[in-house]
Design an enzyme around this catalytic site. Structure first.
Site, PDB file in Angstrom:
ATOM      1  N   CYS A 146     -22.224 -13.496  10.186  1.00 38.95           N
ATOM      2  CA  CYS A 146     -22.170 -14.853  10.750  1.00 38.95           C
ATOM      3  C   CYS A 146     -22.186 -15.824   9.583  1.00 38.95           C
ATOM      4  O   CYS A 146     -21.860 -15.450   8.445  1.00 38.95           O
ATOM      5  CB  CYS A 146     -23.307 -15.082  11.742  1.00 38.95           C
ATOM      6  SG  CYS A 146     -24.962 -14.928  11.047  1.00 38.95           S
ATOM      7  N   ASP A 149     -22.849 -20.474  17.667  1.00 40.01           N
ATOM      8  CA  ASP A 149     -23.920 -20.713  16.699  1.00 40.01           C
ATOM      9  C   ASP A 149     -25.104 -21.407  17.386  1.00 40.01           C
ATOM     10  O   ASP A 149     -24.959 -22.522  17.878  1.00 40.01           O
ATOM     11  CB  ASP A 149     -23.359 -21.595  15.580  1.00 40.01           C
ATOM     12  CG  ASP A 149     -24.338 -21.788  14.450  1.00 40.01           C
ATOM     13  OD1 ASP A 149     -25.523 -21.445  14.607  1.00 40.01           O
ATOM     14  OD2 ASP A 149     -23.903 -22.285  13.389  1.00 40.01           O
ATOM     15  N   CYS A 163     -29.500 -16.017  12.110  1.00 36.99           N
ATOM     16  CA  CYS A 163     -29.608 -16.096  13.576  1.00 36.99           C
ATOM     17  C   CYS A 163     -28.810 -14.976  14.252  1.00 36.99           C
ATOM     18  O   CYS A 163     -29.382 -13.998  14.740  1.00 36.99           O
ATOM     19  CB  CYS A 163     -29.128 -17.457  14.083  1.00 36.99           C
ATOM     20  SG  CYS A 163     -30.108 -18.856  13.494  1.00 36.99           S
ATOM     21  N   ARG A 164     -27.489 -15.107  14.288  1.00 39.22           N
ATOM     22  CA  ARG A 164     -26.691 -14.183  15.097  1.00 39.22           C
ATOM     23  C   ARG A 164     -26.545 -12.794  14.489  1.00 39.22           C
ATOM     24  O   ARG A 164     -26.764 -11.784  15.178  1.00 39.22           O
ATOM     25  CB  ARG A 164     -25.300 -14.781  15.342  1.00 39.22           C
ATOM     26  CG  ARG A 164     -25.335 -16.018  16.204  1.00 39.22           C
ATOM     27  CD  ARG A 164     -24.042 -16.785  16.119  1.00 39.22           C
ATOM     28  NE  ARG A 164     -23.847 -17.374  14.796  1.00 39.22           N
ATOM     29  CZ  ARG A 164     -22.768 -18.015  14.388  1.00 39.22           C
ATOM     30  NH1 ARG A 164     -21.737 -18.120  15.208  1.00 39.22           N
ATOM     31  NH2 ARG A 164     -22.696 -18.552  13.184  1.00 39.22           N
ATOM     32  N   SER A 165     -26.163 -12.717  13.215  1.00 36.83           N
ATOM     33  CA  SER A 165     -25.902 -11.371  12.669  1.00 36.83           C
ATOM     34  C   SER A 165     -27.170 -10.534  12.500  1.00 36.83           C
ATOM     35  O   SER A 165     -27.126  -9.321  12.752  1.00 36.83           O
ATOM     36  CB  SER A 165     -25.066 -11.429  11.381  1.00 36.83           C
ATOM     37  OG  SER A 165     -25.709 -12.132  10.362  1.00 36.83           O
ATOM     38  N   ASN A 185     -26.552 -15.859   8.316  1.00 37.84           N
ATOM     39  CA  ASN A 185     -27.233 -14.553   8.308  1.00 37.84           C
ATOM     40  C   ASN A 185     -28.722 -14.682   8.614  1.00 37.84           C
ATOM     41  O   ASN A 185     -29.539 -13.893   8.131  1.00 37.84           O
ATOM     42  CB  ASN A 185     -27.006 -13.807   6.978  1.00 37.84           C
ATOM     43  CG  ASN A 185     -27.419 -12.337   6.979  1.00 37.84           C
ATOM     44  OD1 ASN A 185     -27.775 -11.778   5.945  1.00 37.84           O
ATOM     45  ND2 ASN A 185     -27.390 -11.692   8.119  1.00 37.84           N
TER      46      ASN A 185
HETATM   47  P1  4NP Z   1     -26.190 -18.054  11.928  1.00 37.20           P
HETATM   48  O1  4NP Z   1     -26.727 -19.554  12.206  1.00 37.20           O
HETATM   49  O2  4NP Z   1     -24.819 -18.215  11.291  1.00 37.20           O
HETATM   50  O3  4NP Z   1     -26.128 -17.446  13.264  1.00 37.20           O
HETATM   51  O4  4NP Z   1     -27.207 -17.420  10.994  1.00 37.20           O
HETATM   52  C1  4NP Z   1     -26.787 -20.527  11.196  1.00 37.20           C
HETATM   53  C2  4NP Z   1     -27.883 -20.580  10.375  1.00 37.20           C
HETATM   54  C3  4NP Z   1     -27.960 -21.568   9.408  1.00 37.20           C
HETATM   55  C4  4NP Z   1     -26.949 -22.489   9.273  1.00 37.20           C
HETATM   56  C5  4NP Z   1     -25.835 -22.422  10.093  1.00 37.20           C
HETATM   57  C6  4NP Z   1     -25.760 -21.440  11.068  1.00 37.20           C
HETATM   58  N1  4NP Z   1     -27.035 -23.529   8.305  1.00 37.20           N
HETATM   59  O5  4NP Z   1     -26.142 -24.379   8.254  1.00 37.20           O
HETATM   60  O6  4NP Z   1     -27.991 -23.515   7.502  1.00 37.20           O
END
Ligand code: 4NP
Length: 171
Positions: free
Chosen positions: A14, A133, A19-21, A17
């Site tokens: 994702c 997201d 939240c989703r992955s 790294n």
């Molecule tokens: P992820 O979510 O891609 O599912 O881990 C996010 C976590 C942090 C950020 C964006 C998306 N960020 O912009 O810091």
């Protein structure tokens, strides 16, 4: 017939790294135990962004996973690297932006071994859809992420079982 096979390797990707992955990582890791596939499939996760390298998963992601009996507290964020496209069999993107980023990175590596897939495509009811997201949303977003990832992991396990059966039949 040989039983000496290397494990299949799956990398979830994702943006951050956190939240989703890592949620997908934890869910697949847990289901592999239930499916008796420990040792036959290895799992990692990574992000296309650099902001959270070395960080544990987002507290909301950890809480949502824990509520379903899955502990992801040991996971730490890392960035996708070029060797991932040769080290993994599946590199699985959570959304279309991740997918485009991965395809561009892989193209710069020549012919990758990895199949680069969209997570939603492993579940017939979510085919073509992004795992959205949840980072800037409320806790509810994490529940929806878990529901979708759970359905996709079920389909992925069936795919991996087919792959493993195919490898056996070619031995
Ligand atoms: P992820 O979510 O891609 O599912 O881990 C996010 C976590 C942090 C950020 C964006 C998306 N960020 O912009 O810091």
């Amino acid at each position: 017939m040989s039983t000496l096979r290397r494990p299949l390797r799956v990398l979830f990707v994702c943006l951050g790294n956190i939240c989703r992955s890592p949620t997908a990582h934890g869910l697949l890791r847990s289901r592999l135990v239930d499916a008796g596939l420990t040792g036959q499939v290895e799992v990692e996760s990574a992000g296309t962004g650099t902001w959270h390298i070395g960080h544990p998963p987002d507290a909301r992601a950890m809480a949502a996973a824990a509520a379903r009996g899955v502990d992801i507290g040991d996971l730490r964020a890392r960035k996708v690297k070029s060797s991932d496209f040769s080290d993994f069999d599946y590199v699985i993107a959570m959304d279309h932006g991740n997918l485009a980023d991965l395809q561009a990175l892989a193209a710069s590596q020549g012919t990758p071994r990895a199949r680069i897939e969209l997570m939603g495509d492993f579940s017939p009811e979510h085919a073509g859809q992004a795992v959205g997201d949840p980072y800037y949303g409320g806790d509810n977003g994490f529940e929806r992420v878990l529901d979708m990832i759970s359905a996709c992991v079920d389909g992925l396990i069936r795919q991996l079982q087919n792959d493993l059966a195919g490898e056996h039949s070619r031995d």
